[in-house]
Design a protein around this motif. Structure first.
Motif, short mmCIF file in Angstrom:
data_model
loop_
_atom_site.label_atom_id
_atom_site.label_comp_id
_atom_site.label_asym_id
_atom_site.label_seq_id
_atom_site.Cartn_x
_atom_site.Cartn_y
_atom_site.Cartn_z
N UNK A 10 -14.92 -9.07 -0.40
CA UNK A 10 -14.82 -7.78 0.15
C UNK A 10 -13.75 -6.89 -0.22
N UNK A 11 -12.17 -6.20 -0.04
CA UNK A 11 -11.47 -6.00 -1.30
C UNK A 11 -10.15 -6.10 -0.90
N UNK A 12 -9.30 -6.99 -1.05
CA UNK A 12 -7.89 -7.12 -1.12
C UNK A 12 -7.10 -7.04 -2.61
N UNK A 13 -5.94 -7.60 -2.13
CA UNK A 13 -5.04 -7.29 -3.21
C UNK A 13 -3.12 -6.88 -2.95
N UNK A 14 -2.67 -5.73 -3.69
CA UNK A 14 -0.95 -5.37 -2.83
C UNK A 14 -0.34 -4.37 -3.63
N UNK A 15 0.71 -3.94 -3.10
CA UNK A 15 1.05 -2.25 -4.00
C UNK A 15 2.53 -2.78 -4.59
N UNK A 16 2.61 -3.01 -5.32
CA UNK A 16 4.13 -3.16 -6.16
C UNK A 16 4.94 -1.72 -6.47
N UNK A 17 6.37 -1.66 -6.04
CA UNK A 17 6.71 -0.61 -5.75
C UNK A 17 8.36 -1.40 -6.29
#
Length: 309
Positions: free
Chosen positions: A131-138
């Motif tokens: 599937x498609x995972x990940x993360x957001x960086x701010x």
């Protein structure tokens, strides 16, 4: 030198490694992930017992949603028996600090720590697999969100007319599904062989290229949608397929075509740099280690602050 045990729990494989505080991995192993709860917990405890005299902490990457405060796991993806587990409780008798991180967020943390987002203020990591995972960086920090669900790209929808899960990024962004479709279109025997699939496309097989181009367009749409929300500097593509330059080139070209018409898109939105993630197979091990190191650093800061009173 301080040594830690890192575990990467996957739907099919359980990876382990020892690591120092700089992220150097040794004693890397991989074994099938036990399919039932009792065997699974027994395997985890066995690994900790094996290295107990050498380690100062345990870092675990896992599918599912991990509460960043309580560390309790909710929903285990392909491993439903993980739902509700708390690894700190499970391993409390070993007397070691335990840190648990969602696998996609662990991959993002690895890139923030020492990878392609090391010098990036705002961006995203997209991990392509089943599937498609990940993360957001701010602000150079992983963004978890109120329910620790930020970065669950699989649940984004890009094809409203499609039926069921076909309208979800989990389906049309699946690298495994793309490789199978490319091999099938090219007439290759082994549908799961990614090297053969990309070799067919690179040699000019038009059927394989058509599948790759549609997949690249799907990912370009995902990147554009993310960019409209976070206005990032860089997007890193992770997962095994990110090693294929052809894929990155196709995603880049698809993004440019997608934003060229209507022109107001490219005139309004700044394009993020689209790069390959630095870490692939080791990303989850390194990312959850970084989470453990930050946890220890935070605990030390609290103790120092308390001693000042």
């Amino acid at each position: 030198m301080t040594t830690y045990l890192c575990l990467d729990i996957g739907g099919t494989k359980l990876k382990s490694a020892l690591a120092d505080e700089k992220g150097k991995l040794t004693d890397k192993q991989a074994a099938p992930t036990p399919a039932v709860a009792e065997a699974f917990t027994g395997k985890i405890r066995s690994l900790v017992s094996q290295y107990r005299s050498r380690i100062s902490g345990i870092a675990i990457s896992t599918p599912g949603t991990v509460d960043p405060v309580t560390q309790r796991l909710r929903f285990g993806g392909m491993l439903p028996f993980l739902d509700g587990i708390n690894f700190a409780d499970l391993l409390s008798d070993f007397g070691l600090p335990v840190h648990v991180e969602n696998d996609g967020k662990a991959a993002a943390l690895a890139e923030v720590w020492q990878g392609s987002l090391k010098d990036t203020d705002t961006g995203a990591v997209i991990v392509l697999g089943t599937a498609v995972g990940g993360g957001i960086v701010i602000g150079h920090q992983l963004h978890y969100g109120l329910h620790a669900q930020a970065g669950e790209f699989s649940f984004m929808m890009t094809r409203d007319p499609a039926a069921g899960d076909e309208k979800m990024v989990a389906h049309n962004g699946s690298a495994v599904g793309m490789i199978q479709a490319m091999n099938q279109a090219a007439g290759n025997v082994d549908l799961l062989d990614g090297q053969v699939a990309f070799a067919s496309a690179a040699s000019g097989n038009q059927a394989a290229l058509a599948v790759l181009d549609q997949y690249s367009l799907n990912l370009a749409q995902l990147i554009l949608n993310i960019q409209t929300i976070i206005d990032g500097d860089r997007v890193a593509i992770g997962g095994g397929v990110s090693a294929q330059p052809l894929l990155l080139d196709r995603i880049e070209a698809s993004y440019d075509r997608l934003t060229a018409n209507p022109a107001i898109i490219s005139e309004t939105l700044t394009k993020p740099e689209i790069v390959a993630a630095k870490y692939r197979n080791d990303a989850n091990l390194l990312g959850t280690l970084y989470g453990l190191l930050r946890q220890e650093e935070s605990s030390l800061d609290l103790k120092e602050a308390a001693n000042e009173f």
